[in-house]
Enzyme design. Structure first.
Site, PDB file in Angstrom:
ATOM      1  N   ASP A   9       0.978  -1.394  -0.410  1.00 19.31           N
ATOM      2  CA  ASP A   9      -0.035   0.167  -0.232  1.00 19.31           C
ATOM      3  C   ASP A   9       0.554   1.697   0.283  1.00 19.31           C
ATOM      4  OD1 ASP A   9      -1.951   2.222   0.418  1.00 19.31           O
ATOM      5  OD2 ASP A   9      -2.880   0.569   1.285  1.00 19.31           O
ATOM      6  N   SER A  53      -7.228   4.417  -1.366  1.00 19.91           N
ATOM      7  CA  SER A  53      -7.443   2.728  -1.593  1.00 19.91           C
ATOM      8  C   SER A  53      -8.361   2.340  -1.867  1.00 19.91           C
ATOM      9  CB  SER A  53      -6.812   2.561  -0.205  1.00 19.91           C
ATOM     10  OG  SER A  53      -5.324   2.647   0.139  1.00 19.91           O
ATOM     11  N   THR A 106      -8.472  -1.325   1.574  1.00  8.70           N
ATOM     12  CA  THR A 106      -7.801  -2.728   0.740  1.00  8.70           C
ATOM     13  C   THR A 106      -8.456  -4.040   0.800  1.00  8.70           C
ATOM     14  OG1 THR A 106      -5.745  -1.539   0.077  1.00  8.70           O
ATOM     15  CG2 THR A 106      -5.329  -3.985  -0.513  1.00  8.70           C
TER      16      THR A 106
END
Length: 326
Positions: A9, A53, A106
């Site tokens: 990430d 995200s 995520t």
């Protein structure tokens, strides 16, 4: 038959480059350097070049471009099928690992459908009723731990080894929110346990695992290079472990990528034994991110790849596999 996605990430190309310098020098091979297929990912949201995200993970997990903050729904807030739901129709079981809360964007994009990533209690409830067989990360504060009849809930990582061997479904919540580095467990440790569980519990030998190094992003938001490098080292260990696992088999596809770049990290020069670097923002940048692949089907991820295409490529590969017991 086995699809493993490892997500860094907030990890951009310069994150990987400085990780290489830090871990072993300019000729050191990161895990991603072992992967023969490299590509670049286009990753804008439905209505902006900037992507978060939630929209990013929704794009690769559902093949649908959406609005920042939305998870598992399109820009009109309509539910869209995600990759774990689709793979279940092809006899796959699925698992998730994150060093953040399991309700963060995520991991959530692989099971939830909400119009705001901040509805974390609702997201947690959807995880409990989803088909995800094992999920390991943080996020205790968002779950009603009294309602856990369809899963074994563990709060202590030391329980994990024994519980993995005997349970049919596991939710591991090892922190109130994100997992603290000083307490653990690491991304690598959780990923090993999740992989072991999926190996033992897949009747067809078919499974999907997503493992996220969530806090590369957090350290980058803080412009904290030492903390970012600690997170990146754990992520790199995880990638290497998955590649070692895959190299001994002929049915494992490993895909490594990122949702976006965080921090606008620039590497400027060298001064004696130090790299002179600069953070340009405490938010996400518009910089492209890379994708790497190893194993059967890896060639489909070469060159320029749009995030929404990742879903379609995985779905196509899964459609070609049969349910057979090794």
């Amino acid at each position: 038959k086995k699809i493993i996605r490892v997500i860094g990430d907030g990890m951009g190309i310069n994150h990987t480059t400085i990780g290489r310098f830090h871990l072993g020098g300019p000729n050191f091979n990161m895990g991603v350097d072992r992967m023969p297929i490299h590509g670049m990912v286009t990753n804008h949201s439905f209505n902006s070049l900037y992507i978060d995200s939630a929209a990013s993970a929704t794009a690769w997990a559902t093949g649908t471009r959406t609005i920042n903050g939305f998870i598992g729904v399109d820009h009109k807030k309509r539910n869209v099928t995600n990759i774990t739901e689709l793979l279940a129709t092809h006899d796959y079981i699925s698992g998730l690992v994150a060093t953040s809360s399991l309700t963060h964007a995520t991991p959530a994009a692989h099971y939830a459908h909400v119009d705001s990533r901040y509805k974390e209690e609702e997201i947690a409830s959807q995880l409990m009723t989803s088909d995800i067989r094992i999920a390991l990360g943080g996020g205790q504060e968002f779950f009603n731990l009294e309602e856990n009849e369809n899963a074994t809930i563990i709060l202590n990582p030391e329980q994990l080894e024994d519980k993995v061997l005997g349970s049919q479904r596991i939710i591991g919540l090892f922190a109130q929110d994100g997992i603290k580095r000083s307490v653990g467990p690491t991304q690598l440790a959780m990923s090993k346990s999740a992989l072991s569980f999926l190996e033992k519990n897949s009747e067809c030998g078919k499974y999907f695992l997503m493992s996220e190094g969530s806090q590369i992003d957090w350290a980058s938001h803080d412009n904290h290079l030492p903390a970012m490098l600690v997170e990146l080292a754990d992520f790199n260990d995880t990638v290497n472990y998955m590649l070692d696992f895959a190299s001994a088999r002929d049915d494992v596809l490993v895909i490594v990528s990122s949702d976006h770049e965080t921090g606008g990290l620039t590497l400027l020069d060298q001064e004696k034994d130090y790299v002179i670097s600069k953070w340009n923002t405490d938010s996400h940048s518009l910089n492209q991110v890379a994708i790497y692949a190893y194993g059967p089907g890896a060639s489909q991820f070469a060159g320029k790849v749009d995030q929404t295409e990742i879903f379609a490529k995985i779905a196509d590969l899964a459609d070609k596999t049969s349910c057979s017991i090794d």
